[in-house]
Design an enzyme around this catalytic site. Structure first.
Site, PDB file in Angstrom:
ATOM      1  CB  THR A  28      92.713 126.433 -43.522  1.00 12.16           C
ATOM      2  OG1 THR A  28      92.862 127.178 -44.732  1.00 12.16           O
ATOM      3  CG2 THR A  28      91.259 126.001 -43.361  1.00 12.16           C
ATOM      4  CB  SER A  29      97.850 126.206 -41.576  1.00 16.26           C
ATOM      5  OG  SER A  29      98.019 126.857 -40.342  1.00 16.26           O
ATOM      6  CB  ALA A  30      95.905 128.539 -46.932  1.00 13.21           C
ATOM      7  N   GLY A  47     100.093 128.220 -35.890  1.00 17.07           N
ATOM      8  CA  GLY A  47     100.345 128.557 -37.302  1.00 17.07           C
ATOM      9  C   GLY A  47     100.995 127.427 -38.072  1.00 17.07           C
ATOM     10  N   GLY A  65     103.079 133.821 -41.190  1.00 13.95           N
ATOM     11  CA  GLY A  65     101.728 134.124 -41.667  1.00 13.95           C
ATOM     12  C   GLY A  65     101.457 133.579 -43.048  1.00 13.95           C
ATOM     13  CE1 TYR A 121      92.721 124.810 -47.206  1.00 11.14           C
ATOM     14  CE2 TYR A 121      92.877 122.771 -48.469  1.00 11.14           C
ATOM     15  CZ  TYR A 121      92.163 123.889 -48.071  1.00 11.14           C
ATOM     16  OH  TYR A 121      90.888 124.078 -48.545  1.00 11.14           O
ATOM     17  CB  CYS A 163      94.972 146.539 -25.294  1.00  9.93           C
ATOM     18  SG  CYS A 163      93.922 147.977 -25.336  1.00  9.93           S
TER      19      CYS A 163
HETATM   20  P1  NAD Z   1      96.832 126.211 -37.120  1.00  9.52           P
HETATM   21  O1  NAD Z   1      97.716 125.384 -37.963  1.00  9.52           O
HETATM   22  O2  NAD Z   1      96.926 126.148 -35.647  1.00  9.52           O
HETATM   23  O3  NAD Z   1      95.302 125.918 -37.535  1.00  9.52           O
HETATM   24  C1  NAD Z   1      94.877 125.705 -38.854  1.00  9.52           C
HETATM   25  C2  NAD Z   1      93.611 124.845 -38.810  1.00  9.52           C
HETATM   26  O4  NAD Z   1      93.112 124.646 -40.121  1.00  9.52           O
HETATM   27  C3  NAD Z   1      93.839 123.470 -38.208  1.00  9.52           C
HETATM   28  O5  NAD Z   1      93.038 123.327 -37.073  1.00  9.52           O
HETATM   29  C4  NAD Z   1      93.474 122.511 -39.336  1.00  9.52           C
HETATM   30  O6  NAD Z   1      92.853 121.337 -38.856  1.00  9.52           O
HETATM   31  C5  NAD Z   1      92.529 123.355 -40.164  1.00  9.52           C
HETATM   32  N1  NAD Z   1      92.414 122.910 -41.557  1.00  9.52           N
HETATM   33  C6  NAD Z   1      93.410 122.670 -42.450  1.00  9.52           C
HETATM   34  N2  NAD Z   1      92.899 122.300 -43.635  1.00  9.52           N
HETATM   35  C7  NAD Z   1      91.558 122.312 -43.505  1.00  9.52           C
HETATM   36  C8  NAD Z   1      90.485 122.033 -44.384  1.00  9.52           C
HETATM   37  N3  NAD Z   1      90.676 121.660 -45.648  1.00  9.52           N
HETATM   38  N4  NAD Z   1      89.204 122.161 -43.917  1.00  9.52           N
HETATM   39  C9  NAD Z   1      88.979 122.527 -42.631  1.00  9.52           C
HETATM   40  N5  NAD Z   1      89.966 122.785 -41.762  1.00  9.52           N
HETATM   41  C10 NAD Z   1      91.242 122.694 -42.184  1.00  9.52           C
HETATM   42  O7  NAD Z   1      97.054 127.696 -37.647  1.00  9.52           O
HETATM   43  P2  NAD Z   1      96.603 129.094 -36.990  1.00  9.52           P
HETATM   44  O8  NAD Z   1      97.595 129.503 -35.959  1.00  9.52           O
HETATM   45  O9  NAD Z   1      95.178 129.051 -36.613  1.00  9.52           O
HETATM   46  O10 NAD Z   1      96.799 130.054 -38.245  1.00  9.52           O
HETATM   47  C11 NAD Z   1      95.931 129.894 -39.356  1.00  9.52           C
HETATM   48  C12 NAD Z   1      96.419 130.678 -40.551  1.00  9.52           C
HETATM   49  O11 NAD Z   1      96.287 132.066 -40.312  1.00  9.52           O
HETATM   50  C13 NAD Z   1      97.900 130.448 -40.865  1.00  9.52           C
HETATM   51  O12 NAD Z   1      98.089 130.454 -42.255  1.00  9.52           O
HETATM   52  C14 NAD Z   1      98.569 131.611 -40.244  1.00  9.52           C
HETATM   53  O13 NAD Z   1      99.803 131.887 -40.838  1.00  9.52           O
HETATM   54  C15 NAD Z   1      97.536 132.695 -40.505  1.00  9.52           C
HETATM   55  N6  NAD Z   1      97.608 133.786 -39.536  1.00  9.52           N
HETATM   56  C16 NAD Z   1      96.783 134.840 -39.728  1.00  9.52           C
HETATM   57  C17 NAD Z   1      96.822 135.902 -38.847  1.00  9.52           C
HETATM   58  C18 NAD Z   1      95.953 137.080 -39.026  1.00  9.52           C
HETATM   59  O14 NAD Z   1      96.116 138.066 -38.385  1.00  9.52           O
HETATM   60  N7  NAD Z   1      94.980 137.035 -39.859  1.00  9.52           N
HETATM   61  C19 NAD Z   1      97.679 135.886 -37.768  1.00  9.52           C
HETATM   62  C20 NAD Z   1      98.474 134.787 -37.588  1.00  9.52           C
HETATM   63  C21 NAD Z   1      98.408 133.735 -38.451  1.00  9.52           C
END
Ligand code: NAD
Length: 557
Positions: free
Chosen positions: A269-271, A57, A497, A278, A415
């Site tokens: 993406t880690s927006a 994240g 998140g 990001y 699960c």
């Molecule tokens: P992470 O940082 O491990 O991965 C993010 C990825 O995005 C990286 O691999 C990075 O290279 C890529 N990236 C960044 N900018 C990019 C761009 N412009 N184009 C293409 N790729 C790009 O993060 P993560 O652990 O995979 O988490 C991702 C996001 O999801 C976070 O914001 C996190 O908080 C959120 N999240 C969502 C849930 C859910 O249930 N939906 C759960 C946990 C985390």
């Protein structure tokens, strides 16, 4: 083994590894369990970047720095059952007098007084060595690799198939950005749900990690090649996944130009973190790192503008027919601030797909075999299949999980279980430990993304029926009930998140070590924890939650 020998063997930075087997290094399983889980979070098989103690994240860390980490390890090795360790944003800060059924570790991560709860203020504190970003399960030591989000992602895609595609994702193309720690679960979840998947990540190393763990089928460095692969697979109804090394915005633009409209469109993406998460469009990964260090303000601005463009393209594809949703990374908010006024014109995944599950107290229940032996997880799978013969959905999931998931670090299972089911499962696991059917204790925890443990108005509590999205009394009550109930470690975090200022959430882990005491703690904690989700959704006016409340006799008499 003395402390330094232990560090040498299990925690020589950056090579972290949890002890296996049933020999104790700490004074009891109550402290051995958090110790192993902390080290497991940082194992290179599990963590995205152990060099920086980053688990997943974006910048979610397990400890503040290597010195602080060593101190935590030392305290856990020495702690007895009449004391508890206090951890403040990844650093051990004290030991308090408690009792054997109290949590052994009390954790608070990244919490800021609301008016100061911004990334800018947090970054200053971080630079001064006063804080770390704990994400959800990074700083609370219950991350289990991409599997941790796999079932949630699978359930979301299946629910999407049910709602929009007549229950069938075959011949459907699902497109998403981000293949990191959590996002990396998307390709496997999509193919398990029957779809063809195209994932886009700017960093090839992230895609390679998914190839190694069997979460993705192909890597491609060319848009043309990747598009051809997925279009052919979609046509044939093949559930394959392709990871394209590219910027997500550029890829969506190419798709629009080519008239390729994904059936389902989302993003991970880690927006949530425009500075470290990001990557702005128009520059390479290497250039992005240089710019981030040299000029963080310009970086942030470019990042938010890129997100505005990214969301603008998602909105166009939505107009052309893509089922589009935000997948919990606060992308819409960042895009809005970056200049896309209509950013909120698509929904988040919780109101769209997940809330009905929350109303039954369902959420991402997970457990880990501290023995390190995969057979122990298979024994738990089997025990659940026998104990819940009527739950075909769960049985189907457990069978699929066994076939398709390769473990990362200590063997673990996710699960989604609901009210009543979690308590029953926990007691079964404790019995497996007591009778020696598994080789060492099992820890039971969950993501903070659960039915009653989080306030996050752009994610888990988006569009609550009564408008109570931002009320964070609920996760605090959740923390307090799990502490009072006797969880083995508990945590309260901010910003997971979705980033600073946007969420507050609580975590818990409870140990099944086969003792009567553990059974009592499990009975209380695994009742209280999902009960909070029922109370929360009943109070907000969800009829389904009220039905569950009555079903379990939880109403005021
Ligand atoms: P992470 O940082 O491990 O991965 C993010 C990825 O995005 C990286 O691999 C990075 O290279 C890529 N990236 C960044 N900018 C990019 C761009 N412009 N184009 C293409 N790729 C790009 O993060 P993560 O652990 O995979 O988490 C991702 C996001 O999801 C976070 O914001 C996190 O908080 C959120 N999240 C969502 C849930 C859910 O249930 N939906 C759960 C946990 C985390």
């Amino acid at each position: 083994m003395n402390f330094l020998e232990f560090i040498d063997r299990y925690a020589a930075h950056p090579n972290y590894f949890a002890p296996r087997g049933n020999q104790l290094y700490a004074k009891s399983w109550q402290t051995e369990a958090p110790l192993r889980m902390l080290l497991n979070n940082l194992d290179h098989e599990v963590a995205e970047n152990p060099d920086e103690l980053v688990v997943y994240g974006g910048t979610g860390q397990a400890a503040r720095n290597t010195g602080a980490l060593r101190q935590i390890i030392k305290e856990l090795l020495e702690l007895d059952e009449n004391h508890s360790l206090l951890v403040q944003s990844g650093k051990a800060v004290g030991i308090v007098r408690t009792h054997p059924e109290a949590p052994r570790v009390l954790i608070a991560n990244s919490n800021l007084v609301p008016a100061w709860a911004t990334w800018e203020h947090f970054e200053r504190l971080k630079q001064d060595g006063l804080m770390m970003y704990g994400q959800m399960t990074a700083g609370s030591w219950i991350y289990i690799g991409s599997q941790g989000i796999l079932q949630g992602t699978y359930e979301t895609f299946v629910a999407c198939g049910k709602k929009y595609f007549n229950n069938d994702l075959k011949h459907k193309l699902l497109v998403s950005g981000g293949l990191g720690g959590m996002g990396g679960a998307q390709p496997l979840a999509a193919t398990m749900a029957g779809a063809t998947f195209l994932g886009v990540d700017i960093d090839p190393e992230r895609i390679k990690k998914r190839l190694q763990t069997g979460y993705i089928d192909h890597i491609s460095y060319s848009y043309r090649e990747a598009a051809d692969l997925v279009l052919k697979a979609k046509e044939k109804g093949e559930a394959i996944s392709v990871g394209l090394v590219a910027d997500i915005g550029d890829t969506l633009q190419n798709m629009l130009n080519d008239g390729i409209v994904p059936d389902v469109l989302t993003d991970q993406t880690s927006a949530h973190d425009p500075l470290h998460g990001y990557i702005p469009s128009g520059i390479s990964l290497e250039e992005a790192i240089l710019l981030r260090n040299a000029d963080p303000d310009t970086y942030r601005e470019r990042s938010m503008k890129s997100m505005a463009r990214h969301v603008g393209l998602m909105l166009k594809l939505q107009e052309l027919g893509s089922v589009t949703f935000d997948y919990g990374n606060n992308l819409r908010e960042m895009a809005k601030q970056g200049g896309e006024p209509d950013a909120y014109n698509f929904d988040g995944f919780t109101p769209k797909f997940i809330r009905p599950l929350f109303c039954e107290g369902k959420g991402p229940f997970r457990w880990v075999a501290l023995s390190g032996d995969p057979e122990d997880i298979y024994a738990t799978d089997q025990a659940l299949i026998e104990a819940f013969p009527e739950n075909h959905h769960m049985i189907n999931w457990l069978k699929k999980a066994r076939e398709r998931i390769s473990f990362q670090g200590l063997p673990a299972r996710i699960c989604w279980l609901g009210m009543g089911e979690r308590e029953k499962a926990g007691l079964i696991f404790n019995e497996l430990v007591r009778t020696g059917k598994v080789k060492a204790p099992i820890v039971i925890g969950r993501d903070h993304l659960d039915c009653g443990s989080v306030a996050s108005p752009n994610r888990e509590t988006e569009k609550m029926k009564d408008g109570s999205d931002a009320v964070s009394d609920w996760p605090l009550l959740n923390l307090m009930s799990n502490t009072a109930g006797g969880a083995t470690w508990v945590s309260f975090h901010h910003g997971g998140g979705v980033g600073m200022g946007y969420s507050q959430h609580a975590g818990m882990v409870v140990l099944a070590d086969g003792t009567d005491r553990a059974a009592e703690c499990i009975r209380r904690v695994l009742y209280n924890d999902p009960a909070m989700g029922i109370f929360r959704h009943h109070d907000a006016g969800y009829e389904q939650a009220t039905e569950t409340l009555h079903q379990f006799g939880m109403e005021f008499k």
